[in-house]
Design a protein around this motif. Structure first.
Motif, mmCIF file in Angstrom:
data_model
loop_
_atom_site.group_PDB
_atom_site.id
_atom_site.type_symbol
_atom_site.label_atom_id
_atom_site.label_comp_id
_atom_site.label_asym_id
_atom_site.label_seq_id
_atom_site.Cartn_x
_atom_site.Cartn_y
_atom_site.Cartn_z
ATOM 1 N N THR A 4 -0.880 1.859 -4.874
ATOM 2 C CA THR A 4 0.366 1.847 -4.096
ATOM 3 C C THR A 4 0.917 3.259 -4.118
ATOM 4 N N ARG A 5 1.112 3.817 -2.917
ATOM 5 C CA ARG A 5 1.682 5.168 -2.839
ATOM 6 C C ARG A 5 3.194 5.041 -2.736
ATOM 7 N N LEU B 186 0.911 7.942 -6.903
ATOM 8 C CA LEU B 186 0.045 6.790 -6.648
ATOM 9 C C LEU B 186 0.041 5.937 -7.903
ATOM 10 N N ILE C 24 8.386 3.545 0.525
ATOM 11 C CA ILE C 24 9.321 4.671 0.558
ATOM 12 C C ILE C 24 10.691 4.132 0.187
ATOM 13 N N LYS D 239 0.834 -1.209 0.000
ATOM 14 C CA LYS D 239 0.000 0.000 0.000
ATOM 15 C C LYS D 239 0.865 1.253 0.000
ATOM 16 N N HIS D 240 1.968 1.179 0.702
ATOM 17 C CA HIS D 240 2.891 2.313 0.788
ATOM 18 C C HIS D 240 4.310 1.807 0.576
ATOM 19 N N GLY E 250 -7.139 9.947 -1.508
ATOM 20 C CA GLY E 250 -6.338 8.769 -1.196
ATOM 21 C C GLY E 250 -6.961 7.451 -1.592
ATOM 22 N N SER F 282 7.579 9.785 -7.654
ATOM 23 C CA SER F 282 6.684 9.706 -6.498
ATOM 24 C C SER F 282 5.260 9.942 -6.966
ATOM 25 N N THR G 132 6.810 6.807 -2.572
ATOM 26 C CA THR G 132 7.527 8.034 -2.235
ATOM 27 C C THR G 132 9.014 7.794 -2.450
#
Lengths: 112, 110
Positions: A107-108, A88, A12, A9-10, B40, A86, A110
């Protein structure tokens, strides 16, 4: 819940790195689409697969690649990452090539 | 090039009616879709117009004029939960490839 699952989901990561985003389509869907959405922007179509074969290509950078596996899940590979990557990243799936698609939660990514 | 134009932001009052316009210029045209996206979240399909005219689905309606390269989404009896971004998208080929507008942020005030 659309039935389309995206992991992680995230994410970095640092510039220059490589990441893999995963998408599991809805049961029975043969077509998978990947989209990129930068902050406060519309979605940019990246690529489409149908039953394992690439069917359409949009504004996908050469540093990006994707594939659809025999079990129909798909992966989007992003390499030599830059700060501008970076965004979504959404995956969508549909039954065939010409029916409405349903989106995963994204999926975010960064890049720092 | 291909482009879709829609207002960046629209403000309305709860219970009112709002119209979000979309004009497009694309190489191909199979139909116009509308999607809703909460902050979001994933885009959620609202409607698809392939032919001219008005399509109604509950509180939401969508209109298309192919000769004017124009469509709109009409939201009635606005509720606070309708606060979201609304995207128009043109289907440009048989593969259901979509070209997207930049989105309209709908702000609803009580």
């Amino acid at each position: 819940d659309s039935g389309v699952t995206q992991t992680p989901k995230h994410l970095i990561t640092a510039t220059g790195q490589r990441v893999t985003l995963r998408c599991s389509p809805r049961s029975g869907d043969l077509s998978v689409y990947w989209y990129q959405q930068s902050l406060d922007q519309g979605l940019q179509f990246l690529i489409q697969y149908y039953n394992g074969e690439e069917r359409a290509k949009g504004n996908i950078l050469e540093r990006f690649s994707a594939q659809q596996f025999p079990d129909l899940h798909s992966e989007l590979n992003l390499s030599s990452l830059e700060l501008g990557d970076s965004a979504l990243y959404f995956c969508a799936s549909s039954v065939s090539q010409n029916t409405e698609a349903f989106f995963g939660q994204g999926t975010r990514l960064t890049v720092v | 090039g291909q482009s879709l134009e829609q207002p960046s932001e629209v403000t309305a009052v709860e219970g009112a009616i709002v119209q979000i316009n979309c004009t497009y210029q694309t190489s191909g045209f199979y139909g116009l879709s509308w999607y809703q996206q909460h902050d979001g979240g994933a885009p959620t399909f609202l409607s698809y117009n392939a032919l001219d005219g008005l399509e109604e689905t509950g509180r939401f309606s969508s209109f298309l004029s192919r000769s004017d390269s124009y469509g709109y989404l009409l939201l009635q009896e606005l509720q606070m939960k309708d606060s979201a971004s609304y995207f128009c998208a043109v289907r440009v080929d048989s593969n259901y490839q979509l070209i997207w507008g930049a989105g309209t942020k709908l702000i609803i005030k009580p």
